[in-house]
Design a protein around this motif. Structure first.
Motif, short mmCIF file in Angstrom:
data_model
loop_
_atom_site.label_atom_id
_atom_site.label_comp_id
_atom_site.label_asym_id
_atom_site.label_seq_id
_atom_site.Cartn_x
_atom_site.Cartn_y
_atom_site.Cartn_z
N ALA A 72 0.83 -1.21 0.00
CA ALA A 72 0.00 0.00 0.00
C ALA A 72 0.87 1.25 0.00
N ALA A 73 1.97 1.24 0.74
CA ALA A 73 2.87 2.39 0.77
C ALA A 73 3.51 2.62 -0.60
N MET A 74 3.89 1.56 -1.28
CA MET A 74 4.48 1.71 -2.61
C MET A 74 3.47 2.26 -3.61
N ILE A 75 2.24 1.77 -3.56
CA ILE A 75 1.21 2.27 -4.46
C ILE A 75 0.95 3.75 -4.18
N GLY A 76 0.86 4.14 -2.91
CA GLY A 76 0.62 5.53 -2.55
C GLY A 76 1.75 6.44 -2.98
N PHE A 77 2.99 6.00 -2.83
CA PHE A 77 4.13 6.81 -3.21
C PHE A 77 4.14 7.07 -4.71
N PHE A 78 3.93 6.02 -5.51
CA PHE A 78 3.95 6.21 -6.96
C PHE A 78 2.72 6.96 -7.44
N ALA A 79 1.59 6.83 -6.75
CA ALA A 79 0.42 7.63 -7.10
C ALA A 79 0.69 9.11 -6.84
N LEU A 80 1.37 9.43 -5.74
CA LEU A 80 1.74 10.82 -5.44
C LEU A 80 2.68 11.37 -6.51
N LEU A 81 3.65 10.58 -6.94
CA LEU A 81 4.55 11.02 -8.01
C LEU A 81 3.77 11.28 -9.30
N ALA A 82 2.79 10.43 -9.60
CA ALA A 82 1.99 10.61 -10.82
C ALA A 82 1.16 11.88 -10.74
N VAL A 83 0.55 12.15 -9.59
CA VAL A 83 -0.27 13.37 -9.42
C VAL A 83 0.61 14.60 -9.57
N GLU A 84 1.78 14.61 -8.95
CA GLU A 84 2.68 15.76 -9.07
C GLU A 84 3.18 15.93 -10.49
N GLY A 85 3.40 14.83 -11.19
CA GLY A 85 3.85 14.92 -12.58
C GLY A 85 2.77 15.42 -13.51
N LEU A 91 1.62 18.17 -3.75
CA LEU A 91 0.34 17.82 -3.15
C LEU A 91 -0.18 18.94 -2.23
N LEU A 92 0.70 19.56 -1.46
CA LEU A 92 0.26 20.64 -0.57
C LEU A 92 -0.26 21.84 -1.35
#
Length: 107
Positions: A72-85, A91-92
């Protein structure tokens, strides 16, 4: 005069007595069974005919929960990178928190 009992302990894992880790994969087994047995039973004590089968725990700090948390942590981290990209902002900044301006009480 005090009387004492001697106990004999045996370790077994999944039907393989005497082994603690699987040497081919260097993994510790999921269930470690420790059985104690008196060398000589006191008078009037009988051994139960069948031992209860207890399933391995599925909650707490077990392999299943730790593996699920890490995935779950890996999925969340890469989802955050995708949103920022995709949006080009952190995110803030996306949720309305201003960043990069300092705290406002510098000397």
């Amino acid at each position: 005069m005090a009387t004492s009992l001697c106990f004999k302990a045996s370790l077994s894992t999944a039907g393989r007595p005497g082994t603690i880790a699987n040497r081919s994969t260097n993994r510790v087994p999921r269930a470690l069974v420790v059985r104690t047995q008196a060398v000589k039973l006191p008078t009037g004590v009988t051994v139960p005919p069948k031992q209860p089968e207890v399933p391995p725990p599925r909650t707490g700090f077990v392999d299943f929960a730790e593996r699920l948390n890490s995935r779950a942590a890996m999925i969340g981290f890469f989802a955050l990178l995708a949103v920022e990209g995709i949006f080009g902002k952190g995110l803030l900044e996306l949720i309305g928190v201003t960043t990069g301006n300092g705290l406002g009480f510098e000397l």
